[in-house]
Design an enzyme around this catalytic site. Structure first.
Site, PDB file in Angstrom:
ATOM      1  N   HIS A 144     -42.045  27.681  32.319  1.00 35.61           N
ATOM      2  CA  HIS A 144     -41.254  27.813  31.091  1.00 35.61           C
ATOM      3  C   HIS A 144     -41.641  29.089  30.327  1.00 35.61           C
ATOM      4  O   HIS A 144     -40.782  29.909  29.989  1.00 35.61           O
ATOM      5  CB  HIS A 144     -41.476  26.570  30.220  1.00 35.61           C
ATOM      6  CG  HIS A 144     -40.682  26.553  28.951  1.00 35.61           C
ATOM      7  ND1 HIS A 144     -39.512  25.856  28.817  1.00 35.61           N
ATOM      8  CD2 HIS A 144     -40.878  27.172  27.755  1.00 35.61           C
ATOM      9  CE1 HIS A 144     -39.025  26.040  27.595  1.00 35.61           C
ATOM     10  NE2 HIS A 144     -39.834  26.837  26.930  1.00 35.61           N
ATOM     11  N   GLU A 145     -42.931  29.245  30.096  1.00 33.38           N
ATOM     12  CA  GLU A 145     -43.378  30.418  29.324  1.00 33.38           C
ATOM     13  C   GLU A 145     -43.136  31.714  30.102  1.00 33.38           C
ATOM     14  O   GLU A 145     -42.818  32.744  29.508  1.00 33.38           O
ATOM     15  CB  GLU A 145     -44.849  30.278  28.918  1.00 33.38           C
ATOM     16  CG  GLU A 145     -45.155  29.063  28.026  1.00 33.38           C
ATOM     17  CD  GLU A 145     -44.268  28.948  26.784  1.00 33.38           C
ATOM     18  OE1 GLU A 145     -43.854  29.979  26.237  1.00 33.38           O
ATOM     19  OE2 GLU A 145     -43.975  27.798  26.369  1.00 33.38           O
ATOM     20  N   HIS A 180     -39.729  32.894  29.375  1.00 31.22           N
ATOM     21  CA  HIS A 180     -39.656  33.642  28.110  1.00 31.22           C
ATOM     22  C   HIS A 180     -40.201  35.060  28.301  1.00 31.22           C
ATOM     23  O   HIS A 180     -39.638  36.034  27.813  1.00 31.22           O
ATOM     24  CB  HIS A 180     -40.503  32.951  27.036  1.00 31.22           C
ATOM     25  CG  HIS A 180     -39.865  31.737  26.421  1.00 31.22           C
ATOM     26  ND1 HIS A 180     -38.652  31.776  25.774  1.00 31.22           N
ATOM     27  CD2 HIS A 180     -40.275  30.447  26.328  1.00 31.22           C
ATOM     28  CE1 HIS A 180     -38.355  30.570  25.309  1.00 31.22           C
ATOM     29  NE2 HIS A 180     -39.312  29.740  25.638  1.00 31.22           N
ATOM     30  N   GLU A 234     -34.443  30.525  24.943  1.00 27.02           N
ATOM     31  CA  GLU A 234     -34.657  29.223  25.581  1.00 27.02           C
ATOM     32  C   GLU A 234     -33.817  29.095  26.854  1.00 27.02           C
ATOM     33  O   GLU A 234     -34.188  28.383  27.775  1.00 27.02           O
ATOM     34  CB  GLU A 234     -34.338  28.111  24.563  1.00 27.02           C
ATOM     35  CG  GLU A 234     -34.983  26.776  24.856  1.00 27.02           C
ATOM     36  CD  GLU A 234     -36.518  26.751  24.818  1.00 27.02           C
ATOM     37  OE1 GLU A 234     -37.141  27.740  24.389  1.00 27.02           O
ATOM     38  OE2 GLU A 234     -37.086  25.745  25.260  1.00 27.02           O
TER      39      GLU A 234
HETATM   40 ZN    ZN Z   1     -39.409  27.699  25.011  1.00 27.25          ZN
END
Ligand code: ZN
Length: 501
Positions: A265-266, A269, A295
């Site tokens: 997830h990170e 980003h 997101e």
């Molecule tokens: Zn996030």
């Protein structure tokens, strides 16, 4: 005109330096700072943020923006200079409408509210947090009044996180998606045992988990020459420059998906920020378009890639090599099903793809009702529990697992939550386009060729930075406004097959 533009850019570059320096201090605060440093760090951050705000709301910047307005209109809308002037003007108008005294009142109130929330959550007593929440709400109402709105008081708050988006648009989107998801959740709820994930709960060595996370981050294309990973209790991504974008992660040694998917997830980003064009460095354009756009990238890598069948066809042998005992009876298909298991749960951050957005809708509805005075702070725990029962079929046993679970309201971040769902919807919309543009995407993933996706995202999305709003990006990249059709179809296909619905 060039002289004025250069003057503006020079001032914005200095402000960007101050903000990025503050971000370094913020990163350190959450990773390596000893507890004793907290008070001094809070002062340092307050000073830097005050300095940046003062410099940015300086009348000279307002004058320069006015003088450059006609010049910007004469340029193509998507050019670097026109976008810089347009987006800076939008930020400037908002920042200069809020008196510094209110900004600092909010900063102090939220700092106290955060401490109160931490204690109230530990003791699971909402009534201890209620007065602080009331104060945050009152201040945010005043903040919204300063910014002004024509329709809904939620609009200016939402706009801080998702520029240009309106409350009524989100209401329409959410109503639409809710009608599709709630029956899906109910259908799956009667067949929960169809998918087994018991083997994910075993002992997993933390160093091996760390190495695995680094491995998957590299596969995605995270450039460690321009980034690094560290540990923190709540994973996050932060950026000080296009050449220095950092992530953090955490691990659970009895459940490997927690750390594994947090890292993916990170990384999602981080590769967004690493993919910005260098020309945007030290300007207000040097970030993702919005929280929703950001997101969309983290959730795309985490869910549409990391929780896909092709991903596990490729990755399972690596997993079995490092955890041979734990996964001796598992194969790619078992893993694919296990990491996608649906189970209505109390905690948003642990929610699966199907139920996740219902958590967001609940908060969005409550925030609007609170701000518009349709409910009071004291009503919250009861209404929260009713809605959990209605949407997810479960009732929290206490406030800590219910109304107190998220940190956002203690920060006064009303308007933030919807961006999580917008990210999910936009990710699915983009992915439909990507499947049209890249032939045999799944086969590339099965061979571990993820750069093909990253290259596409770089060219179509990352390169633009903050030039466009989410809706402008949706139109530019996919030819239509932000839509939820792709997301709903994705859920129905994937989970319909998995649960034989
Ligand atoms: Zn996030």
């Amino acid at each position: 005109m060039q002289e004025k533009l250069d003057d503006l850019k020079k001032r914005l570059a200095e402000i960007s330096d101050i903000n990025n320096a503050a971000a370094v201090l913020g990163w350190d605060q959450q990773t390596y700072m000893p507890p004793g440093g907290a008070a001094a760090r809070a002062q340092q951050l307050a000073t830097l943020s005050h300095l940046a705000h003062e410099k940015f709301t300086d009348d000279t910047i307002g004058c320069l923006l006015d003088e450059l307005h006609a010049y910007a209109r004469s340029l193509p809308y998507d050019s670097d200079d026109a976008s810089l002037i347009r987006v800076t003007k939008r930020d400037y108008d908002k920042a200069s409408k809020v008196p510094p005294s209110l900004v600092s009142e909010i900063a102090h109130a939220t700092a106290r509210a955060f401490e109160a929330w931490r204690k109230a959550k530990a003791e699971s007593r909402f009534s201890d947090f209620a007065p602080y929440l009331q104060r945050n709400l009152d201040l945010k109402r005043r903040y919204a009044e300063c910014l002004g709105y024509t329709d809904r008081i939620y609009d200016p708050l939402l706009d801080d996180y998702e520029p240009g988006m309106k409350t009524t648009q989100i209401e329409a989107i959410f109503t639409n998606v809710k009608q599709e998801i709630v029956p899906l959740v109910h259908a799956i709820s009667s067949r929960l045992n169809v998918v087994d994930n018991g083997f994910l709960y075993q002992t997993f060595d933390e160093q091996i988990q760390w190495d695995l996370g680094m491995d998957v981050a590299r596969l995605i294309g995270y450039d460690f020459e321009r980034g690094r990973q560290d540990r923190s209790p709540h994973p996050f991504t932060t950026s000080f420059s296009i050449h220095d974008v950092r992530i953090t992660t955490r691990f659970m040694n009895n459940y490997f998906p927690a750390g594994f998917f947090a890292t993916i997830h990170e990384t999602g980003h981080a590769v967004y920020n690493q993919g910005l064009r260098y020309e945007l460095e030290r300007t207000p354009l040097a970030d993702g378009a919005s929280l929703g756009a950001h997101e969309s990238q983290s959730r795309m890598w985490e869910n549409l890639v990391g929780r896909s069948r092709p991903f596990w066809k490729f990755f399972m042998p690596r997993m079995k090599a490092v955890f041979p005992e734990q996964f001796k009876n598992a194969d790619a298909e078992k893993m694919y099903r296990a990491v996608n298991r649906v189970k209505p749960s109390l905690i948003r951050v642990e929610a699966d793809e199907v139920t996740y957005n219902l958590h967001i809708m609940l908060r969005f509805e409550l925030e609007n009702a609170l701000l518009e005075g349709r409910i009071t702070v004291d009503d919250l725990p009861e209404i929260w529990n009713c809605k959990m029962q209605e949407y997810l079929g479960i009732t929290p046993p206490d406030d800590a697992h219910g109304v107190l679970q998220d940190v956002h309201w203690s920060h006064g971040s009303f308007g933030y939550f919807p961006t999580y769902s917008l990210g999910n919807f936009f990710a699915a919309q983009l992915f439909d386009q990507i499947r049209k543009d890249i032939f045999g995407l799944d086969r590339h993933f099965e061979k571990g060729e993820f750069h093909i996706l990253l290259d596409w995202l770089r060219a179509h999305l990352h390169t633009h930075g903050r030039k466009f709003t989410l809706d402008e990006l949706a139109k530019k990249i996919t030819g239509e406004s932000l839509q939820t059709r792709s997301f709903v179809a994705y859920l129905k296909n994937k989970y319909g097959e998995m649960y034989s619905l």
